[in-house]
Structures are given as structure tokens and as C-alpha cells.
Write an enzyme that holds these catalytic residues in place. Structure first.
Site, PDB file in Angstrom:
ATOM      1  N   ASP A  17       0.829  -1.217   0.000  1.00  0.00           N
ATOM      2  CA  ASP A  17       0.000   0.000   0.000  1.00  0.00           C
ATOM      3  C   ASP A  17       0.861   1.263   0.000  1.00  0.00           C
ATOM      4  O   ASP A  17       1.998   1.249   0.477  1.00  0.00           O
ATOM      5  CB  ASP A  17      -0.917  -0.031   1.243  1.00  0.00           C
ATOM      6  CG  ASP A  17      -2.111   0.897   1.086  1.00  0.00           C
ATOM      7  OD1 ASP A  17      -2.345   1.412  -0.035  1.00  0.00           O
ATOM      8  OD2 ASP A  17      -2.813   1.107   2.094  1.00  0.00           O
ATOM      9  N   ASN A  35       1.188   3.458  -2.866  1.00  0.00           N
ATOM     10  CA  ASN A  35       1.682   3.897  -4.184  1.00  0.00           C
ATOM     11  C   ASN A  35       1.149   5.283  -4.557  1.00  0.00           C
ATOM     12  O   ASN A  35       1.886   6.130  -5.086  1.00  0.00           O
ATOM     13  CB  ASN A  35       1.241   2.911  -5.286  1.00  0.00           C
ATOM     14  CG  ASN A  35       1.862   1.543  -5.127  1.00  0.00           C
ATOM     15  OD1 ASN A  35       2.738   1.348  -4.301  1.00  0.00           O
ATOM     16  ND2 ASN A  35       1.403   0.591  -5.918  1.00  0.00           N
ATOM     17  N   GLU A  46     -12.513  -4.397  -4.420  1.00  0.00           N
ATOM     18  CA  GLU A  46     -12.969  -3.005  -4.251  1.00  0.00           C
ATOM     19  C   GLU A  46     -12.211  -2.055  -5.179  1.00  0.00           C
ATOM     20  O   GLU A  46     -12.734  -0.995  -5.553  1.00  0.00           O
ATOM     21  CB  GLU A  46     -12.762  -2.552  -2.798  1.00  0.00           C
ATOM     22  CG  GLU A  46     -13.711  -3.190  -1.791  1.00  0.00           C
ATOM     23  CD  GLU A  46     -13.381  -4.649  -1.492  1.00  0.00           C
ATOM     24  OE1 GLU A  46     -12.212  -5.055  -1.627  1.00  0.00           O
ATOM     25  OE2 GLU A  46     -14.318  -5.392  -1.141  1.00  0.00           O
ATOM     26  N   ASN A  47     -11.004  -2.409  -5.542  1.00  0.00           N
ATOM     27  CA  ASN A  47     -10.206  -1.525  -6.415  1.00  0.00           C
ATOM     28  C   ASN A  47     -10.828  -1.348  -7.809  1.00  0.00           C
ATOM     29  O   ASN A  47     -10.500  -0.405  -8.521  1.00  0.00           O
ATOM     30  CB  ASN A  47      -8.762  -2.031  -6.559  1.00  0.00           C
ATOM     31  CG  ASN A  47      -7.937  -1.905  -5.298  1.00  0.00           C
ATOM     32  OD1 ASN A  47      -7.029  -2.699  -5.058  1.00  0.00           O
ATOM     33  ND2 ASN A  47      -8.226  -0.903  -4.461  1.00  0.00           N
ATOM     34  N   GLU A 106       0.839 -13.076  12.311  1.00  0.00           N
ATOM     35  CA  GLU A 106       1.421 -11.931  13.022  1.00  0.00           C
ATOM     36  C   GLU A 106       1.370 -10.744  12.064  1.00  0.00           C
ATOM     37  O   GLU A 106       1.777 -10.852  10.900  1.00  0.00           O
ATOM     38  CB  GLU A 106       2.878 -12.221  13.392  1.00  0.00           C
ATOM     39  CG  GLU A 106       3.040 -13.252  14.477  1.00  0.00           C
ATOM     40  CD  GLU A 106       2.424 -12.823  15.799  1.00  0.00           C
ATOM     41  OE1 GLU A 106       2.482 -11.622  16.128  1.00  0.00           O
ATOM     42  OE2 GLU A 106       1.888 -13.694  16.502  1.00  0.00           O
TER      43      GLU A 106
HETATM   44  C1  IPE Z   1      -5.584  -2.767  -0.342  1.00  0.00           C
HETATM   45  O1  IPE Z   1      -5.209  -1.437  -0.449  1.00  0.00           O
HETATM   46  C2  IPE Z   1      -5.526  -3.453  -1.671  1.00  0.00           C
HETATM   47  C3  IPE Z   1      -4.184  -3.606  -2.259  1.00  0.00           C
HETATM   48  C4  IPE Z   1      -3.055  -3.267  -1.725  1.00  0.00           C
HETATM   49  C5  IPE Z   1      -4.167  -4.233  -3.549  1.00  0.00           C
HETATM   50  P1  IPE Z   1      -6.288  -0.264  -0.602  1.00  0.00           P
HETATM   51  O2  IPE Z   1      -5.513   0.996  -0.694  1.00  0.00           O
HETATM   52  O3  IPE Z   1      -7.235  -0.572  -1.693  1.00  0.00           O
HETATM   53  O4  IPE Z   1      -7.076  -0.370   0.788  1.00  0.00           O
HETATM   54  P2  IPE Z   1      -7.936   0.730   1.564  1.00  0.00           P
HETATM   55  O5  IPE Z   1      -8.961   1.236   0.621  1.00  0.00           O
HETATM   56  O6  IPE Z   1      -7.014   1.821   1.997  1.00  0.00           O
HETATM   57  O7  IPE Z   1      -8.517   0.005   2.735  1.00  0.00           O
HETATM   58  C1  IPE Z   2      -1.674   0.238  -3.351  1.00  0.00           C
HETATM   59  O1  IPE Z   2      -1.423   1.602  -3.387  1.00  0.00           O
HETATM   60  C2  IPE Z   2      -1.876  -0.365  -4.713  1.00  0.00           C
HETATM   61  C3  IPE Z   2      -3.264  -0.726  -5.028  1.00  0.00           C
HETATM   62  C4  IPE Z   2      -4.267  -0.675  -4.215  1.00  0.00           C
HETATM   63  C5  IPE Z   2      -3.535  -1.191  -6.365  1.00  0.00           C
HETATM   64  P1  IPE Z   2      -2.599   2.664  -3.372  1.00  0.00           P
HETATM   65  O2  IPE Z   2      -2.931   2.995  -4.784  1.00  0.00           O
HETATM   66  O3  IPE Z   2      -3.733   2.199  -2.559  1.00  0.00           O
HETATM   67  O4  IPE Z   2      -1.879   3.897  -2.689  1.00  0.00           O
HETATM   68  P2  IPE Z   2      -2.535   4.943  -1.671  1.00  0.00           P
HETATM   69  O5  IPE Z   2      -3.126   4.173  -0.548  1.00  0.00           O
HETATM   70  O6  IPE Z   2      -3.555   5.712  -2.443  1.00  0.00           O
HETATM   71  O7  IPE Z   2      -1.378   5.773  -1.244  1.00  0.00           O
HETATM   72 MG    MG Z   3      -4.121   2.392  -0.576  1.00  0.00          MG
END
Ligand code: IPE
Ligand code: IPE
Ligand code: MG
Length: 258
Positions: free
Chosen positions: A31, A33, A78-79, A218
Site C-alpha cells: 500500500d 503507491n 474493491e479496487n 502476526e
Molecule cells: C488494499 O489497499 C488493496 C491492495 C493493496 C491491492 P487499498 O488501498 O485498496 O485499501 P484501503 O482502501 O485503503 O482500505
Molecule cells: C496500493 O497503493 C496499490 C493498489 C491498491 C492497487 P494505493 O494505490 O492504494 O496507494 P494509496 O493508498 O492511495 O497511497
Molecule cells: Mg491504498
């Protein structure tokens, strides 16, 4: 009861200290990115692009240390609701990296496996996943499991559907369902539960990842955003894990007496 492997000093071929205990199965919620890109005034997709470098480092390090299974959460159910251009950009990155990293998998004896509702993926991603799965099917050094279009609830619902259908058809007695037999209806029944769950970017949520399998993992939260996640930070997480006492519901005295 611990399934983790005790590392030998021979496994440490670099200056980095070998962790005392190497988890058998590591799962990572990659998470941060988007925030990484935002801080640099770059489009979010640049964060995802740079995240791919961290994937390579962690895959290589896990293989080197003797981790047996590495599960990476790459895209959640959800993405799909994110802006279309981000979803499209991520799908292109998946195709690109699955194409370019096949060599790395073959060279390192790594088997690629996908878990999730892959039917929702664009055909190009599905085909590339299938190609890599087929080409690496016999490799035994490590399982690299990509959770794509994956949701923990989704996985449990599809398991429930199969179980209900088997019961309806008279193939399964509802009273014979146990935790063990239920597990056989999940996506990858042969893979043991994760010992260690790492989530980067300081978030302390599960976000619908491996709801069944994380029962006794853990959890280690890293403050580092995924594109900056380094081998050193990974080792720091492994050392935190090595210092934990896993009790699985027992008392400390029972665990020590084992
Ligand atoms: C979880 O991250 C999914 C992945 C890393 C692929 P998200 O960024 O989607 O999660 P939330 O929305 O912050 O809970
Ligand atoms: C995780 O990074 C990757 C995916 C969920 C695909 P994010 O895109 O969720 O990065 P933030 O949470 O917005 O920083
Ligand atoms: Mg994220």
C-alpha cells in the site's frame, strides 16, 4: 505448532543479518503507491510503476531466505471502483510485468499462482497470468501468489456456493463440514496460512485480504510507502516477526513446554 523455518547462518550471504526465524508464508498488502506519487506531484500510476521495483526486491529476498510462499495483494475486488484510467493503467502494468518477469521466475525456480476472481480481468491479463502459471507449474523453489481481483469475502462466498451445491446434490453432509474441509473450497487449498502479514504505508487495516487465512498471522505494519519498501525494511519486518511470541490460544507456559 510453529511452521516457520529456523534459518541457518549459511543462508546469510550478504552483510544483512539473517533473521532468526524465517516465516514459511509471508503475505503483503502493498500500500501507499498513490501517496508516493502525490508527494512527488506525479500521477498515481507513477506510484504503481515504481511499486513494481519493490516487488522484484521482495520476491528475490524471500527466495534467497527460503520463504516457501509469498502472497502479494496486487488488486482488490474493491479496487475495481477506482477511476477507469487508474484501473486501466494497473492492468497494463500487470501485463507488462508478467511478460518481463517470467525470466526471473524461471531463473529462480519460482512458481506463479493467481488467486482471485480472475474472470473479471481483461483477457490480456488473464492470458498472461495463465501463460506464467503454465510455464512455472513444475517449479518448487517458492510459490509467488498474486492476489488480483481478490476479496476475502468474495472467496468465502464462492466457497459457500460450492459447499451448498455439493450438499444440495447429496454429495456432502452439512454436519461433516469441518474447518479443515471448509478450507478445501478456498482458492488455494494446499497453501498453508500466512505466518506474517506486512502492510506498508502505516495503514492498520486488513482491507478484505485473506479473511479466513489470516486468523493467526502476526501483523507487522511498516511506515514505508510501497515504492520505497527496501530489502532493509523487509528485514526489519522479519526481525519484528522473529521477536513475537505466537501462542495460538495457549498460555505462554504451554508454548514453552512444547
Ligand atoms: C488494499 O489497499 C488493496 C491492495 C493493496 C491491492 P487499498 O488501498 O485498496 O485499501 P484501503 O482502501 O485503503 O482500505
Ligand atoms: C496500493 O497503493 C496499490 C493498489 C491498491 C492497487 P494505493 O494505490 O492504494 O496507494 P494509496 O493508498 O492511495 O497511497
Ligand atoms: Mg491504498
Amino acid at each position: 505448532m510453529t511452521d516457520a523455518i529456523v534459518a541457518t547462518s549459511a543462508a546469510d550471504s550478504t552483510a544483512r543479518t539473517a533473521p532468526k526465524v524465517v516465516p514459511r508464508h509471508v503475505a503483503i498488502i502493498m500500500d501507499g503507491n498513490g501517496r508516493w506519487a502525490k508527494r512527488r506531484f506525479l500521477p498515481r500510476i507513477e506510484g504503481h510503476r515504481n511499486g513494481a521495483k519493490s516487488v522484484r526486491a521482495v520476491v528475490e529476498e524471500c527466495r534467497r531466505l527460503g520463504v516457501r510462499h509469498l502472497t502479494l495483494f496486487a488488486f482488490s475486488t474493491e479496487n475495481w471502483r477506482r477511476p477507469q484510467d487508474e484501473v486501466g493503467g494497473l492492468m497494463s502494468l500487470f501485463v507488462q510485468h508478467l511478460e518481463s518477469e517470467l525470466e526471473l521466475l524461471l531463473k529462480n525456480d519460482i512458481r506463479l499462482r493467481a488467486m482471485g476472481d480472475t474472470a473479471r480481468l481483461p483477457p490480456a491479463v488473464r492470458d498472461m497470468l495463465r501463460r506464467n502459471e503454465e510455464r512455472t507449474a513444475g517449479l518448487q523453489g517458492m510459490d509467488l501468489i498474486l492476489a488480483v481481483s481478490y476479496g476475502g469475502r468474495d472467496e468465502l462466498v464462492q466457497a459457500a456456493r460450492k459447499i451448498a451445491a455439493a450438499a444440495r446434490d447429496g454429495e456432502l453432509d452439512p454436519l461433516a463440514i469441518t474447518e479443515e474441509s471448509f478450507g478445501r473450497y478456498l482458492y488455494l487449498p494446499d497453501v498453508p496460512d500466512p505466518d506474517l502479514l506486512i502492510r506498508t504505508s502505516d495503514e492498520t487495516r486488513i482491507s478484505n485480504f485473506l479473511l479466513w487465512q489470516l486468523a493467526y498471522a502476526e501483523i507487522v505494519v511498516s511506515p514505508v510507502l510501497w515504492p520505497d519498501f527496501s530489502r532493509d525494511e523487509f528485514h526489519r519486518c522479519l526481525n519484528v516477526f522473529a521477536g513475537r511470541s505466537r501462542r495460538f490460544g495457549l498460555t505462554q507456559e504451554q508454548v514453552e513446554g512444547e
